[in-house]
Scaffold this active site. Structure first.
Site, PDB file in Angstrom:
ATOM      1  CG  HIS A  72      44.608  43.303  34.148  1.00  0.00           C
ATOM      2  ND1 HIS A  72      44.156  42.778  33.580  1.00  0.00           N
ATOM      3  CD2 HIS A  72      45.692  43.047  34.868  1.00  0.00           C
ATOM      4  CE1 HIS A  72      43.801  41.951  33.807  1.00  0.00           C
ATOM      5  NE2 HIS A  72      45.156  41.914  34.896  1.00  0.00           N
ATOM      6  CD  GLU A 116      43.920  42.250  38.283  1.00  0.00           C
ATOM      7  OE1 GLU A 116      43.545  40.799  38.187  1.00  0.00           O
ATOM      8  OE2 GLU A 116      45.308  42.616  37.808  1.00  0.00           O
ATOM      9  CD  GLU A 161      47.947  43.425  40.080  1.00  0.00           C
ATOM     10  OE1 GLU A 161      47.029  42.841  39.225  1.00  0.00           O
ATOM     11  OE2 GLU A 161      49.377  43.872  39.706  1.00  0.00           O
TER      12      GLU A 161
END
Length: 171
Positions: A98, A48, A22
Site C-alpha cells: 500500500h 495496510e 480489500e
C-alpha cells in the site's frame, strides 16, 4: 463489514473476475477475515493498517489473506516490509504494498516490490496527491502497466525545493 456481509457480497460478485477484495472485515478480526477467505473465490487482500511482520505472520498462519498490503510508512519501513514480503513468499501469498503515504513511501515500496519474489503489482495513485506527485522533481509514469525502478542513488528521487518553500508555512 461484519463477517456475514462480505460473505454475501462474494456470493453476488464471485463471477465478476475481481482482482481482490480489500479488507472485507476490520483488520483486527483476523479469524473473521479467515472465515471470509475460506468462503471466497475472490482473493482477499489486507494489511495496510498492520504495523509489524508478526501481524502478517498471524494473517498467514490463520489463512486470512491471499495478498499482503503492508504500508512501508506504517509497518516499520523498508526492512520490515522486506520481512513481510518474505513471509508472503514463504506462505505462497502475493505481495502488493500500500503506497499512498507520499513519494518517499512510494519509492521505498517500489524498491521493496522489485526485491520481493512475492510481489505482483504496485498500487499507485494517479489522483491529485501533492505528497506523491509534487513533492519530488521526477515524474513517475506507468507505461504499458509498468513503472521503471529508478537508478539514481538512494530511493531514486529528488525532493522539490520549490514545493518545500511553497508549503513551509503549513508545517
Amino acid at each position: 463489514y461484519m463477517v456475514a456481509e462480505p460473505k454475501r457480497f462474494i456470493q453476488l460478485a464471485g463471477d465478476l473476475d475481481l482482482a481482490w477484495f480489500e479488507e472485507p472485515v476490520i483488520a483486527d478480526d483476523k479469524p473473521g477475515m479467515a472465515e471470509v477467505r475460506a468462503s471466497s473465490s475472490i482473493p482477499i487482500a489486507t494489511g495496510e493498517s498492520e504495523a509489524t511482520r508478526y501481524a502478517f505472520r498471524d494473517l498467514a498462519v490463520l489463512k486470512s489473506a491471499d495478498i499482503f498490503q503492508p504500508d512501508p510508512a506504517f509497518c516499520g519501513g523498508i526492512s520490515e516490509a522486506m520481512k513481510i514480503g518474505t513471509i508472503a513468499s514463504a506462505f505462497n501469498l502475493r505481495f502488493a504494498p500500500h503506497l499512498w503515504a507520499g513519494a518517499p513511501c512510494f519509492f521505498a515500496g517500489l524498491h521493496v516490490c522489485a526485491a520481493s519474489p512475492a510481489s505482483f503489482t504496485v498500487e499507485y495513485s494517479l489522483g491529485a496527491n501533492p505528497m506523491i506527485h509534487d513533492l519530488i522533481e521526477e515524474t513517475v509514469e506507468a507505461k504499458d502497466g509498468m513503472i521503471a525502478i529508478p537508478e539514481k542513488p538512494g530511493l531514486g528521487f529528488t525532493i522539490s525545493e520549490r514545493f518545500l518553500e511553497a508549503n513551509a508555512q503549513r508545517c
